[in-house]
Scaffold this motif. Structure first.
Motif: not given
Length: 97
Positions: A43-51
């Motif tokens: 599972t990956v969460r980049g900066p935009l996904e976290q936002l």
């Protein structure tokens, strides 16, 4: 407009036998990853996904085509999906090669 386009061009389904992912509008790609071939689930969460509280689940198999990705999931749905895939692949016979 982007969510409507995304909804119409991306589909995924998980069964006890395989992971099914369809992407694309003009050139559609339908990928099937049998549970017995799954090697890792990430599972990956980049900066935009976290936002936006989103995540991408990456299912790595022994395929030359590469990993299967399910993008744009709610981060809680992604975590549940990763747990479900881990449970199913653990219980599926095969050596994932």
């Amino acid at each position: 407009l982007f969510p409507l386009w995304w909804f119409r061009t991306h589909r995924w389904e998980i069964t006890e036998d395989a992971v099914y992912v369809r992407t694309g509008f003009f050139w559609q790609e339908w990928r099937i990853a049998p549970m017995s071939r799954i090697q890792t689930v990430d599972t990956v969460r980049g900066p935009l996904e976290q936002l936006f509280r989103l995540a991408t689940v990456t299912v790595t198999t022994a395929s030359a085509k590469g990993a299967v990705r399910i993008a744009g999931l709610d981060h809680e749905v992604a975590a549940d999906l990763a747990r479900q895939l881990t449970r199913i692949t653990r219980d599926t016979p095969g050596d994932a090669t």
